[in-house]
Enzyme design. Sequence first.
Site, mmCIF file in Angstrom:
data_model
loop_
_atom_site.group_PDB
_atom_site.id
_atom_site.type_symbol
_atom_site.label_atom_id
_atom_site.label_comp_id
_atom_site.label_asym_id
_atom_site.label_seq_id
_atom_site.Cartn_x
_atom_site.Cartn_y
_atom_site.Cartn_z
ATOM 1 N N ASP A 1 0.867 -1.190 0.000
ATOM 2 C CA ASP A 1 0.000 0.000 0.000
ATOM 3 C C ASP A 1 0.898 1.233 0.000
ATOM 4 O OD1 ASP A 1 -1.838 2.009 0.458
ATOM 5 O OD2 ASP A 1 -2.310 1.392 2.504
ATOM 6 N N ASP B 1 -3.226 2.023 -5.736
ATOM 7 C CA ASP B 1 -1.987 1.995 -4.952
ATOM 8 C C ASP B 1 -1.901 0.807 -3.992
ATOM 9 O OD1 ASP B 1 -3.817 2.934 -3.013
ATOM 10 O OD2 ASP B 1 -2.235 4.052 -2.000
ATOM 11 N N GLU B 2 -2.731 -0.200 -4.201
ATOM 12 C CA GLU B 2 -2.686 -1.386 -3.335
ATOM 13 C C GLU B 2 -2.659 -2.642 -4.205
ATOM 14 O OE1 GLU B 2 -5.647 -0.416 0.292
ATOM 15 O OE2 GLU B 2 -6.444 -0.084 -1.722
HETATM 16 MG MG LIG Z 1 -2.409 4.092 0.120
#
Ligand SMILES: [Mg+2]
Length: 147
Positions: free
Chosen positions: A4, A100-101
Amino acid sequence: MLSDCQSFYASLEKSSNPQYSNKPLIVAGDQARRSGIVLAACPIAKSYGITTAETLKEALAKCPEVIVVRPHMQQYIDVSSQITDILRKFSNQVEPYSIDEQFIDVSGSLSLFGSPREIATAIQDLIRRNTGVRARIGIGYSDRRTL
Ligand SMILES: [Mg+2]
């Protein structure tokens, strides 16, 4: 593992604009066109109480000197796939979950790349060096025998 990125959009804007590295920065739309919503805030901006999804007006009231940057979505998408490519060096089991993960199953990679912690550290270093972004990586077991 789950990777993350920390303040993904804001971190990318800071690496593109190093002059803002020590300043509060948010990524937000255009207030004049009524799209003035905070999409991302860097940790410094967050320390002023600015949060994602509030209006630009609210953010400016909390920190009048905050640097406001327009989003560059194509760049964020490109870096996201660059991170996927980095993860794929360590496993063929990579599943993007959001921009973003990403999930990474490294259970088949341990004999090649070392312990989960070593793999996570190597991934973090590569992401940092190649994109300027700090990634947090959570490690857990999903082996059926442990359930
Ligand atoms: Mg994030």
